[in-house]
Design an enzyme around this catalytic site. Structure first.
Site, mmCIF file in Angstrom:
data_model
loop_
_atom_site.group_PDB
_atom_site.id
_atom_site.type_symbol
_atom_site.label_atom_id
_atom_site.label_comp_id
_atom_site.label_asym_id
_atom_site.label_seq_id
_atom_site.Cartn_x
_atom_site.Cartn_y
_atom_site.Cartn_z
ATOM 1 N N ALA A 71 -17.794 9.421 8.108
ATOM 2 C CA ALA A 71 -16.930 9.446 9.289
ATOM 3 C C ALA A 71 -15.526 9.569 9.019
ATOM 4 C CB ALA A 71 -17.391 8.615 10.293
ATOM 5 N N ASP A 85 0.755 -1.415 -0.054
ATOM 6 C CA ASP A 85 0.168 -0.075 0.003
ATOM 7 C C ASP A 85 0.834 1.100 -0.172
ATOM 8 O OD1 ASP A 85 -2.006 1.972 0.117
ATOM 9 O OD2 ASP A 85 -2.692 1.257 2.208
ATOM 10 N N THR A 126 -2.045 -0.970 -3.716
ATOM 11 C CA THR A 126 -3.606 -0.536 -3.523
ATOM 12 C C THR A 126 -3.334 0.985 -3.055
ATOM 13 O OG1 THR A 126 -3.128 -1.108 -1.291
ATOM 14 C CG2 THR A 126 -4.256 -2.711 -2.400
ATOM 15 N N ASP A 143 -4.950 -0.255 5.901
ATOM 16 C CA ASP A 143 -4.274 -1.263 6.203
ATOM 17 C C ASP A 143 -5.246 -2.366 6.210
ATOM 18 O OD1 ASP A 143 -2.378 0.637 6.613
ATOM 19 O OD2 ASP A 143 -3.413 1.178 8.675
ATOM 20 N N SER A 169 -10.104 4.035 -3.610
ATOM 21 C CA SER A 169 -10.875 5.080 -3.479
ATOM 22 C C SER A 169 -10.755 6.111 -4.348
ATOM 23 C CB SER A 169 -10.821 5.793 -1.920
ATOM 24 O OG SER A 169 -9.618 6.446 -1.732
#
Length: 312
Positions: free
Chosen positions: A228, A113, A148, A235, A187
């Protein structure tokens, strides 16, 4: 009896809460993996709180730990998993370790990541030192098998901006060309068929067939936005993607559906619990919003698929 599958996870550790290794270890263990953790930092809690204290592991100390494994000949791994790092020399040492482990086991899969930054209100900003970008781009991504990035990180790595799904697919092709055969943009601020209340993730998996030809499967996943700010979600995502791509090596779509569905179960449980803890009309704080990991054990182990992927 499944053969033992062992993961070396080099990530942050927090005493309280769930980020880094604390967010990755439990899900992987629940899903049947042996997890060996190197804690790149040891903090009291994540840095989104008002206060934090703790220690940082430097690259020499990382090397020393790895040497210990090597001397005992217990440095054979099936997977390496890495996340947030702030230090270029530490990151370079990770690359050295991955390369050596790949010589030990040519089938080793490195899940990375590339944590560098994110977009807020459409504006991207880096929250690690800028000199990490060339290390990720030129050293880390070329040895990675699964990456990712979020949209902003994918843009940084390729030097290309993404405004449309078509551009996102082109960026993922550029990332494949750099090395990894699996790319998931976790995202994005793209608008999907389901509209504004959904977050779009895109995945691309490139396989080399027996005859040497390459085929690429691309998917889109739209999951309901949760209002939120969570910490540790990236992770958790990377760890579960590792697990589900391992369990479904020939079904990238299902691997992504299970990963995103499990995420969704954890986040829904977390926000519900956070609101109760904060009390009527109050905004939940960092402590309230710690991921409900243990409470989500069954969902992590066997996620009901509540988010479907679309093959593009």
């Amino acid at each position: 009896m499944e053969p033992e599958c062992r993961v070396l996870s080099i990530q942050s550790h927090v005493v309280r809460g769930y980020v880094g290794n604390k967010a990755a270890t439990f899900p992987l263990q629940v899903l049947g993996f042996e997890v060996d953790t190197v804690n790149s930092v040891q903090f009291s809690n994540h840095t989104g709180y008002a206060h934090w204290k703790g220690q940082v592991l430097n690259s020499d100390e990382l090397h020393e730990l790895y040497e210990g494994l090597k001397l005992n000949k217990v440095n054979r791994y099936d997977y390496v998993l890495t996340g947030y790092t702030r230090d270029t020399s530490f990151l370079a040492m990770v690359v050295d370790i991955v390369q050596e482990l790949k010589q030990q086991n040519s089938n080793l899969v490195y899940v990375c990541d590339p944590v560098m930054g994110d977009k807020w209100n459409g504006e991207g900003s880096m929250y690690v030192p800028k000199d990490l970008l060339p290390v990720y781009r030129d050293k880390v991504v070329p040895v990675a098998d699964i990456i990712t990035p979020n949209q902003f990180e994918a843009e940084l790595l390729t030097g290309r901006k993404i405004h449309t799904e078509k551009e996102a697919l082109e960026v993922m092709d550029m990332l494949h060309a750099m090395g990894p055969e699996t790319v998931v943009i976790t995202s994005s601020d793209l608008q999907g068929p389901l509209g504004n209340d959904y977050l779009i993730a895109l995945g691309s998996h490139r396989k080399t067939k027996a005859d040497g030809t390459k085929m690429t499967q691309r998917i889109r996943v739209e999951s309901p936005k949760v209002d939120a700010v969570f910490v540790g979600t990236g992770d958790l995502f990377a760890a579960m993607l590792l697990a589900w791509t391992h369990k479904h090596p020939n079904n990238f779509k299902v691997a992504c559906e299970k990963t995103v569905s499990a995420m969704q179960h954890v986040l829904q449980r977390t926000i519900k619990s956070a609101k109760v803890q904060a009390g009527e009309g109050n905004k939940p704080n960092s402590a309230h919003l710690e991921l409900r990991m243990v409470q989500s054990k069954k969902d992590i182990e066997n996620p009901e698929i509540i988010v479907k992927a679309t093959v593009l």
